[in-house]
Design a protein around this motif. Structure first.
Motif, short mmCIF file in Angstrom:
data_model
loop_
_atom_site.label_atom_id
_atom_site.label_comp_id
_atom_site.label_asym_id
_atom_site.label_seq_id
_atom_site.Cartn_x
_atom_site.Cartn_y
_atom_site.Cartn_z
N GLN A 233 0.80 -1.23 0.00
CA GLN A 233 0.00 0.00 0.00
C GLN A 233 0.83 1.27 0.00
OE1 GLN A 233 -2.59 -0.74 3.37
NE2 GLN A 233 -4.15 -1.59 2.04
N ASP A 234 2.09 1.19 0.40
CA ASP A 234 2.94 2.39 0.43
C ASP A 234 4.39 1.95 0.39
OD1 ASP A 234 3.63 5.06 0.49
OD2 ASP A 234 2.76 5.46 2.46
N PHE A 235 5.28 2.89 0.13
CA PHE A 235 6.70 2.56 0.04
C PHE A 235 7.53 3.71 0.57
CE2 PHE A 235 5.95 5.12 -3.64
CZ PHE A 235 7.16 5.74 -3.94
N ARG A 236 8.73 3.40 0.98
CA ARG A 236 9.70 4.40 1.46
C ARG A 236 11.11 3.89 1.17
NH1 ARG A 236 7.22 7.13 6.07
NH2 ARG A 236 5.30 7.95 5.19
N GLY A 237 12.02 4.83 0.98
CA GLY A 237 13.44 4.49 0.93
C GLY A 237 13.95 3.93 -0.38
N PHE A 238 13.15 4.02 -1.43
CA PHE A 238 13.63 3.62 -2.76
C PHE A 238 12.86 4.41 -3.81
CE2 PHE A 238 10.38 0.43 -1.64
CZ PHE A 238 9.54 0.47 -2.74
N PRO A 239 13.41 4.51 -5.03
CA PRO A 239 12.78 5.34 -6.07
C PRO A 239 11.37 4.87 -6.43
CG PRO A 239 15.01 4.71 -6.71
CD PRO A 239 14.68 3.92 -5.48
N LYS A 240 10.50 5.84 -6.67
CA LYS A 240 9.10 5.53 -6.98
C LYS A 240 8.97 4.68 -8.25
CE LYS A 240 8.08 9.88 -9.41
NZ LYS A 240 9.36 10.53 -9.34
N GLU A 241 9.97 4.76 -9.12
CA GLU A 241 9.93 3.97 -10.36
C GLU A 241 9.94 2.46 -10.07
OE1 GLU A 241 11.11 7.99 -11.20
OE2 GLU A 241 11.98 6.56 -9.81
#
Length: 199
Positions: free
Chosen positions: A86-94
């Motif tokens: 559902q969400d991400f952090r700490g790496f490129p959105k690509e």
């Protein structure tokens, strides 16, 4: 001692499962944007209106097999959990995908662990493909304030104006920077990379 994921999955409450998996979980009070993490829930929980899940530290999992074991144990109340990131952090959105892309994340994490400049690596992936990660060191020029700042550095380090005498005062760095970045370089988030042919 090795984590017994099957036993953790049998715990009735998700809070108990999360506590048993704490070495793989990123908690808000110690959270940092430099830790690659995914907030993992399931489609079944989402469709039922529950936002139940946890931030899984991808580096703590070591590899994708461990990551999936952690996720399945966390959501052990479902026989076949369909994972939802559902969400991400700490790496490129690509590299983010709601339901996949874990192979790519571990390719990135492997490169990240041997990289001295994670911000530059993230910037690199905004322009280049994941398959180009092996070229990062060859293409990374360095941090600069602007394209013009790079042009000043480029000209000064090559002594282009050495024999120009007073004419050197009229050198147009802005125009030269424009040409450099049209042809051979790219400026992303404060970093310059060579985009031309490496051969």
């Amino acid at each position: 001692m090795e984590t017994n994921f099957n036993e953790i999955a049998k715990l009735k409450e998700i809070n108990a499962r999360e506590a048993a998996l704490k070495q793989y979980i990123v908690y808000e009070k110690v959270y940092s944007d430099v830790i690659p993490a995914l907030y993992v829930s399931t489609y079944a929980k989402y469709n039922a209106g529950y936002l139940t899940g946890a931030w899984i530290n991808l580096q703590a999992c070591k590899d994708k097999e461990t990551f999936f074991k952690v996720c399945r144990a966390l959501h052990g109340d479902e026989e076949y959990p369909e994972l939802m990131f559902q969400d991400f952090r700490g790496f490129p959105k690509e590299l983010y995908s709601e339901c996949g892309g874990v192979d790519n994340l571990y390719t990135y994490i492997e490169a990240l662990e041997s990289c001295e400049n994670p911000e530059a690596l993230a910037a690199f992936l905004e322009y280049f493909e994941l398959d180009d990660l092996c070229e990062f060191e060859d293409r990374f020029i360095g941090p600069f304030d602007s394209e013009v700042d790079f042009a000043y550095d480029y000209v000064d380090n090559r002594n282009f104006k050495k024999d120009a005498g007073e004419l050197a005062l009229y050198f147009n760095y802005e125009a030269y920077a424009r040409d450099l970045f049209i042809n051979n370089y790219v400026f992303i988030n404060g970093f310059v990379f060579f985009k031309g042919n490496l051969k």
